[in-house]
Design a protein around this motif. Sequence first.
Motif, mmCIF file in Angstrom:
data_model
loop_
_atom_site.group_PDB
_atom_site.id
_atom_site.type_symbol
_atom_site.label_atom_id
_atom_site.label_comp_id
_atom_site.label_asym_id
_atom_site.label_seq_id
_atom_site.Cartn_x
_atom_site.Cartn_y
_atom_site.Cartn_z
ATOM 1 N N LEU B 135 0.831 -1.201 0.000
ATOM 2 C CA LEU B 135 0.000 0.000 0.000
ATOM 3 C C LEU B 135 0.863 1.247 0.000
ATOM 4 O O LEU B 135 0.562 2.239 -0.666
ATOM 5 N N GLN B 136 1.949 1.189 0.758
ATOM 6 C CA GLN B 136 2.754 2.392 0.920
ATOM 7 C C GLN B 136 3.523 2.752 -0.346
ATOM 8 O O GLN B 136 3.764 3.928 -0.604
ATOM 9 N N ASP B 531 -18.479 0.647 15.439
ATOM 10 C CA ASP B 531 -19.233 1.643 14.674
ATOM 11 C C ASP B 531 -18.865 3.055 15.107
ATOM 12 O O ASP B 531 -18.738 3.957 14.290
ATOM 13 N N LYS B 532 -18.681 3.219 16.404
ATOM 14 C CA LYS B 532 -18.327 4.533 16.925
ATOM 15 C C LYS B 532 -16.905 4.917 16.505
ATOM 16 O O LYS B 532 -16.610 6.079 16.242
ATOM 17 N N LEU B 533 -16.026 3.900 16.455
ATOM 18 C CA LEU B 533 -14.614 4.178 16.154
ATOM 19 C C LEU B 533 -14.328 4.114 14.654
ATOM 20 O O LEU B 533 -13.190 4.189 14.234
ATOM 21 N N LYS B 534 -15.379 3.997 13.866
ATOM 22 C CA LYS B 534 -15.201 3.778 12.436
ATOM 23 C C LYS B 534 -14.378 4.882 11.778
ATOM 24 O O LYS B 534 -14.569 6.065 12.048
ATOM 25 N N ASP B 535 -13.465 4.471 10.913
ATOM 26 C CA ASP B 535 -12.652 5.439 10.171
ATOM 27 C C ASP B 535 -13.280 5.640 8.803
ATOM 28 O O ASP B 535 -13.105 4.814 7.907
ATOM 29 N N LYS B 536 -14.054 6.764 8.676
ATOM 30 C CA LYS B 536 -14.801 6.946 7.431
ATOM 31 C C LYS B 536 -13.936 7.523 6.317
ATOM 32 O O LYS B 536 -14.176 7.284 5.141
ATOM 33 N N THR B 537 -12.948 8.316 6.704
ATOM 34 C CA THR B 537 -12.192 9.043 5.683
ATOM 35 C C THR B 537 -11.107 8.187 5.042
ATOM 36 O O THR B 537 -10.686 8.456 3.928
ATOM 37 N N GLY B 538 -10.665 7.190 5.746
ATOM 38 C CA GLY B 538 -9.509 6.434 5.269
ATOM 39 C C GLY B 538 -8.207 7.101 5.665
ATOM 40 O O GLY B 538 -7.132 6.615 5.342
ATOM 41 N N ASP B 539 -8.296 8.237 6.350
ATOM 42 C CA ASP B 539 -7.090 8.981 6.708
ATOM 43 C C ASP B 539 -7.234 9.526 8.123
ATOM 44 O O ASP B 539 -7.335 10.736 8.330
ATOM 45 N N PRO B 540 -7.250 8.661 9.134
ATOM 46 C CA PRO B 540 -7.586 9.120 10.482
ATOM 47 C C PRO B 540 -6.514 9.975 11.147
ATOM 48 O O PRO B 540 -6.828 10.731 12.058
ATOM 49 N N TRP B 541 -5.258 9.839 10.739
ATOM 50 C CA TRP B 541 -4.194 10.563 11.455
ATOM 51 C C TRP B 541 -3.618 11.704 10.629
ATOM 52 O O TRP B 541 -2.563 12.210 10.972
ATOM 53 N N ASN B 542 -4.227 12.072 9.546
ATOM 54 C CA ASN B 542 -3.622 13.011 8.605
ATOM 55 C C ASN B 542 -2.271 12.468 8.143
ATOM 56 O O ASN B 542 -1.215 13.074 8.349
ATOM 57 N N GLY B 543 -2.316 11.312 7.517
ATOM 58 C CA GLY B 543 -1.095 10.613 7.113
ATOM 59 C C GLY B 543 -0.455 11.241 5.895
ATOM 60 O O GLY B 543 -1.073 12.025 5.183
ATOM 61 N N LYS B 544 0.810 10.866 5.668
ATOM 62 C CA LYS B 544 1.548 11.507 4.580
ATOM 63 C C LYS B 544 1.874 10.557 3.447
ATOM 64 O O LYS B 544 2.427 10.948 2.431
ATOM 65 N N GLU B 547 -0.748 4.892 1.611
ATOM 66 C CA GLU B 547 -1.746 3.970 2.152
ATOM 67 C C GLU B 547 -2.953 4.707 2.708
ATOM 68 O O GLU B 547 -4.050 4.157 2.770
ATOM 69 N N TRP B 548 -2.768 5.991 3.077
ATOM 70 C CA TRP B 548 -3.890 6.744 3.644
ATOM 71 C C TRP B 548 -4.777 7.350 2.562
ATOM 72 O O TRP B 548 -5.799 7.952 2.883
ATOM 73 N N SER B 549 -4.382 7.203 1.308
ATOM 74 C CA SER B 549 -5.187 7.786 0.241
ATOM 75 C C SER B 549 -6.311 6.853 -0.190
ATOM 76 O O SER B 549 -7.186 7.244 -0.952
ATOM 77 N N VAL B 550 -6.290 5.611 0.285
ATOM 78 C CA VAL B 550 -7.384 4.694 -0.076
ATOM 79 C C VAL B 550 -8.318 4.538 1.118
ATOM 80 O O VAL B 550 -8.028 5.018 2.212
ATOM 81 N N PRO B 555 -9.333 -1.596 0.112
ATOM 82 C CA PRO B 555 -9.963 -2.569 -0.780
ATOM 83 C C PRO B 555 -8.949 -3.626 -1.215
ATOM 84 O O PRO B 555 -7.746 -3.377 -1.204
ATOM 85 N N PHE B 556 -9.460 -4.796 -1.607
ATOM 86 C CA PHE B 556 -8.538 -5.907 -1.876
ATOM 87 C C PHE B 556 -7.653 -5.658 -3.085
ATOM 88 O O PHE B 556 -6.601 -6.259 -3.214
ATOM 89 N N TYR B 557 -8.059 -4.722 -3.959
ATOM 90 C CA TYR B 557 -7.199 -4.397 -5.107
ATOM 91 C C TYR B 557 -6.291 -3.213 -4.803
ATOM 92 O O TYR B 557 -5.579 -2.722 -5.681
ATOM 93 N N ASN B 558 -6.321 -2.717 -3.560
ATOM 94 C CA ASN B 558 -5.489 -1.602 -3.075
ATOM 95 C C ASN B 558 -5.807 -0.265 -3.720
ATOM 96 O O ASN B 558 -6.310 0.637 -3.071
ATOM 97 N N PHE B 559 -5.498 -0.105 -5.013
ATOM 98 C CA PHE B 559 -5.685 1.193 -5.654
ATOM 99 C C PHE B 559 -6.588 1.035 -6.868
ATOM 100 O O PHE B 559 -6.340 0.172 -7.706
#
Lengths: 211, 661, 123
Positions: B135-136, B531-544, B547-550, B555-559
């Motif tokens: 992913l990275q 459900d409460k902790l769900k990560d909807k954005t795919g980018d919970p930590w403001n990643g750089k 892998e945070w762009s998906v 998804p199983f096909y990654n990109f």
Amino acid sequence: MTATSQQFEIEHVSLADLRKEESPSIFENVSFGFFVYLMTDLVLFASLFAVYAVLHKNIANGPSGYNIFNLNTVLAETLLLLTSSFTCGLTLLSLRTKKKITVLTNLAVTFLLGLGFLLIEINEFHHLVSIGDSWRVSGFLSSFFTLVGTHGLHITIGLIWMIYLAFRLYKTGFSRANLRRFTIFTLFWHFLDVIWIFIFTVVYLMGMLKL
Amino acid sequence: MLYFASFFLGKLNRHAIPTDMVTLGAAVSIVLGLIFGAILITYFHKWKYLWKEWLTSVDHKKIGIMYIIVAVLMLIRGGVDALMLRGQQATSVGVHHGYLSSSTFAQVFSAHGTIMIFFAAMGLMFGIINLVLPLQIGSRDVAFPFMNLTSFWLFVAGMVLVNVSLGIGDFSAAGWLAYPPLSELRYSPTVGVDYWIWSLEIAGIGSLLSGVNFFTTILKTRAPGMSLTKMPMFAWSVLCTTSLIIFAFPILTVTLTLLYLDRTMGMHFFTAAAGGNMMMYVNLIWAWGHPEVYILILPAFGIFSEIVATFSHKRLFGYRTMVGALVSITVLSFTVWLHHFFTMGAGADVNGFFGIMTMVIAIPTGVKIFNWLFTMYKGRIKFSQSMLWFFGFVGLFTVGGVAGVILAMPPADFQLHNSLFLVAHFHTMIVGGVLFGYFAGLSYWFPKIFGYKLNEKLGRISFYLWFSGFLLAFVPLYILGLLGATRRIDHYSASLGWQPLFIIAGLGVLVIASGVFMMIIQHLVSFINRDKLKDKTGDPWNGKTLEWSVSSPAPFYNFASIPVVHSRDFYWDIKNIIKHEPKEITDVLMPKNSNHAPIIGFISILFGFSMVWHIWWLSLVSLLLIIIVIFNRFNDENPNYLLRAEEIIEIEQSHLRLKES
Amino acid sequence: MKTKIYQTPSHPDANLKQYILGYTVSVLFTLSAFFLVKNTVFTRNVLEYVVASLAISQFIIQIVFFLHLFNERNPRFRLLVFLLMLAIVLILVVGSLWIMANLNHNMTLPSQIRYMNNQGGGF
């Protein structure tokens, strides 16, 4: 970015097309990955060489290399393997002719030369064991049998691999996948010859120099 | 009759079942656990799902999860071993002799070391690499997905062999590296050492294949535009680790094989007679063993590089020096191995050289520590649980590193060699460095894999328990080592006054165990509140990184479409730029799941088992079967299937809808 | 996209001339090493160096003409891995020999040395 603004454009590929010829990235990945594997195998042999170099003087009342090596048969082995390495290269080149019979003939010659090498080696081992100079005698003989035997094991794998290649080519013809298979096999076989240069020199020639 | 029995069963007979209550109890509880698991799976009709969706899956994310499950089970087993060891040491003083016999104690510490290094630490490492790396670097999968699954199953086969030794036969009692002449047939006549050899041999081949696989993956399947100097630091650390794996593991394979040849074929590599040289074994095993510890720690360095920069909201300080440090550690780690046997007879010149090299390797490691600290300097640091593991790491790793530099001085090492000081040193590095790093990575990437975040509060409690438990368990060992307590000690005189320190160390292990328990609670609670902790954005930590762009879970096909990379912290640079042009989606060729890999794994267990017990016909049969399975796989003309673009778009759109809500 | 998928693979080009050259030179080196040793042309010490350098030359010849290591296009990762492998192998072999010689020197008792001299071998 609002989600609804995202548009998608679709492009289809046909599975039949993809299956006819595999993508070149597979060729590149496999041949590179196999090359890396060969490098690990070289480190494996280097460890065995290091063990041999440390133990080769420890003959413990047994024979030394000078007593047991027959340089003439070793020369025959060397030339057989070298020639098979050469014909293996020719096999790869002959894939361009797209004639099955040419490729298979070249492959058969390579196979027979390799087989000849292996038989001579087995004969040498058998002879040594039968006169009582087995791997149980000394550190020197243990490391000799293991180093040369590991090479022989690789040769055996190579021979089985060649039968498989002939079978593949006969069945599926000149596909890119088969070109990939022949290419990495050729790498393997050349590599075994490269290892043998050092076994020939370090074990046999230098063994004969030390009384 | 006897002849047939020995032909069919080799050395195996009814005496193979252990009579010692502790071992038997452990074996029985493992068997009961397996039966319970099997009943549960049958009850919920999950066998088919398990086989189709997991055990045969070539998806790197699922393989990663399976690695981590196995590794955590082994971490718990190794932890139980640790509790048993400390329990013995706390009680076996003077007239009391504890509850373990000397031979059981020796088996337990051998199993503890072997399991923790090969099956817990290596398993977690391959797990995290599998989860994150493709992913990275913007790749759809690893270079060789089938080989990846095969590596996993070889790892499992090795793990199974170690655990089978509990119930059938015994395990090595020669320490985790089984030095000869003790490990030679004459002094270890049982099959214990053979179990050790074959479990490591099989798992080691799996590791080697994984090494080749990820090395090729990084060099050949990066997203377009991602040159090596734009690669994320974790990917760099994996590149260095895998290059260590591919050059170090062949040495292990050779060393183990030679020991096995000594034991079975009567050869004389490491025997004390007929020209064998046991020091060659020590030399070879450490020529592998020292790179091995760097194999474990480098990915942890990579993980911290990602976490510190992300949670400090700053770019990583000194990218180039970080890469330089990684590369020089990689090369230098091959030049220090003698420091594990300074006391075994080398002269001043050799000891001096390797002592100095050992100190030199501390320099790039120090560079990395400073770079992380400078990354945090003036950053807006978020004290998440991942960062807590980092803070724990910095303290412990620096202390452990300084202890290592002390040990690198040959004169000091002559005092401290094989003492508990050494044990405390390498546990500081492996627990405080490696494990803390992997725990940080697991909590950091957890939402990417499972789609929900982990409970923060319980994670913090777990960290504090681990950290304080660690100090309680290992600070006494530093002191005991300086007092002269040797490692692997199972009984000592009461007059030495060591018992209080051993009791504190034992309590420390209990505190660590409660930390593990808290982790399990954390996962349960987070799962219930998913459900409460769900990560909807795919980018919970403001990643750089990519892998945070998906979406989360990925998804199983990654990109959906392979990204084109233009800069180092690429996702930071582009995430706020609005893109109006339509995304181009093509059909994707995906690897099919494979039955071959688990079958190879099962046959490898048989092969290893037959080699251990000298059941030669079974070795031959299983070897032939493996060859047949491999050829069968090679003959598979269609190992791939075509994933239609429409299917990808459907999944992508559902993610976009979720993001919007 | 489709045209991209169907490019020819960029494998190292092999050609007949290289193979024949490599083969001939290898055979020559092998034979000369053999005859030098067989007839003990130089003193044994000198011969060791001569056959070692013949082996290394043949190694390089085969790497170039059979394995085509230098035909690779940029980035030359194969060459890089190869060089790294050489470095590790040198460290491993030379280091092991150095360490083991040192250990043997330090850990062998004089009586053992005498014994082994009598046996015509030694560590």
